[in-house]
Design an enzyme around this catalytic site. Structure first.
Site, PDB file in Angstrom:
ATOM      1  N   ARG A   1      51.598  38.619  40.768  1.00 28.24           N
ATOM      2  CA  ARG A   1      50.552  37.625  41.193  1.00 28.24           C
ATOM      3  C   ARG A   1      50.799  36.602  42.774  1.00 28.24           C
ATOM      4  O   ARG A   1      51.901  36.261  41.894  1.00 28.24           O
ATOM      5  CB  ARG A   1      49.966  36.865  39.790  1.00 28.24           C
ATOM      6  CG  ARG A   1      48.768  35.986  40.053  1.00 28.24           C
ATOM      7  CD  ARG A   1      48.487  35.450  38.999  1.00 28.24           C
ATOM      8  NE  ARG A   1      46.730  35.432  38.806  1.00 28.24           N
ATOM      9  CZ  ARG A   1      47.060  33.683  39.118  1.00 28.24           C
ATOM     10  NH1 ARG A   1      47.535  33.167  39.673  1.00 28.24           N
ATOM     11  NH2 ARG A   1      45.331  32.965  39.307  1.00 28.24           N
TER      12      ARG A   1
ATOM     13  N   LYS B   1      31.868  43.074  53.242  1.00 26.44           N
ATOM     14  CA  LYS B   1      31.423  43.133  51.633  1.00 26.44           C
ATOM     15  C   LYS B   1      32.657  43.276  50.682  1.00 26.44           C
ATOM     16  O   LYS B   1      33.119  44.131  50.603  1.00 26.44           O
ATOM     17  CB  LYS B   1      30.481  44.843  51.945  1.00 26.44           C
ATOM     18  CG  LYS B   1      29.971  44.849  50.798  1.00 26.44           C
ATOM     19  CD  LYS B   1      29.256  46.063  51.014  1.00 26.44           C
ATOM     20  CE  LYS B   1      27.835  46.618  49.725  1.00 26.44           C
ATOM     21  NZ  LYS B   1      27.128  46.090  49.708  1.00 26.44           N
TER      22      LYS B   1
END
Length: 285
Positions: free
Chosen positions: A100, A148
């Site tokens: 992360r 998108k």
């Protein structure tokens, strides 16, 4: 029947398809997606969806691991493996697995590519018969809605708020104008018979079904204006409707509790739905 999932080049039974908890699509919503409709076991408007996928990937610096030919073959194979006659193919592409960090991982990090199906009778749609009710809500999504992405929390919140108000969906507004629905393009037909829809920009998704319907309208001699329209214009319209790959063309008969015209699906909307289904079904690959 257990669905067969495509995951990074493998075909897996649904229970076996796993993605790492360190995938950036899960941790950071660092991912895009695309939806292609299937009719009669064939792909509807595929070229437009494939092109939009490539554009979304380019905008975010994502790498699609399949060539154009291999991507089409994978779409056809997932239809065959799942014996799907009607429904949807969902594709999601993430930046891959990395510890992360807000910074992107190295450019050579393998992306994650997933495809799955949802069987659905897309031709029989009760909403298309009766029309839907929408409410107006502020558009609080991020500024690059033309990409998108899988950042769909606010559209989900808007959909749930609409349902809590007794409606089917939300039309989102910004700076006094309608942008789009929670997961569809928004359109109105003026009292003069002009089809009006928001022009493309970062404010909304370039809908593939939207583009096809505008082409069909122009071919029928219907005047089309691509420009922003206000909620007041929508309420005064002769007809209103939404377009999307999952629902084709669906009438909007009520906005914020006020009926559009006589509160019934309009004839132009119904004709555009018929034309879209007939022409796209015939051209499916």
């Amino acid at each position: 029947m257990t669905r067969i999932i495509y995951l990074n080049g493998e075909w897996l039974a649904e229970p076996e398809a796993k993605v790492s908890v360190f995938d950036r699509g899960f941790l950071m919503a660092d991912a895009i997606y695309e939806v292609t409709c299937v009719l009669d076991g064939k792909l509807v408007d595929y070229a437009g969806h494939a092109a939009r996928l490539q554009r979304s990937a380019k905008e975010l610096g994502l790498t699609l691991p399949l060539s154009e030919e291999a991507l089409l073959a994978a779409h056809r194979e997932i239809v065959a493996r799942n014996q799907m006659d009607q429904g949807m193919i969902y594709l999601q592409l993430t930046r891959g697995v990395a510890d992360r960090d807000f910074a992107y991982p190295p450019a050579d990090t393998p992306p994650t590519l997933v495809m799955f199906t949802q069987s659905k009778n897309v031709l029989q749609n009760a909403a298309a018969e009766r029309g839907i009710k929408v409410v107006l809500l502020p558009d609080l999504r991020w500024g690059r809605r033309d990409i998108k992405t899988v950042q769909l929390l606010y559209p989900s919140m808007a959909k749930m708020e609409a349902k809590a108000r007794g409606a089917d969906d939300a039309w989102l507004t910004e700076d006094g104008f309608v942008t789009e629905a929670s997961a569809a393009s928004s359109h109105i037909v003026s009292a003069e018979g002009v089809l009006i829809t928001r022009d493309l920009s970062h404010a909304l998704l370039p809908g593939i079904t939207r583009a096809s319907v505008l082409d069909l309208a122009a071919a029928q001699g219907i005047s089309v204006e691509e420009r922003p329209f206000t909620p007041a214009e929508a309420l005064a319209a002769r007809e209103a409707f939404i377009t999307s790959a999952t629902n084709f063309v669906v009438p909007v008969v009520e906005i914020d509790g006020q009926s559009i015209a006589d509160g019934k699906p309009g004839p132009l909307t119904q004709e555009l739905r018929r034309l879209y289904i007939d022409t796209r079904r015939a051209a499916a690959i």
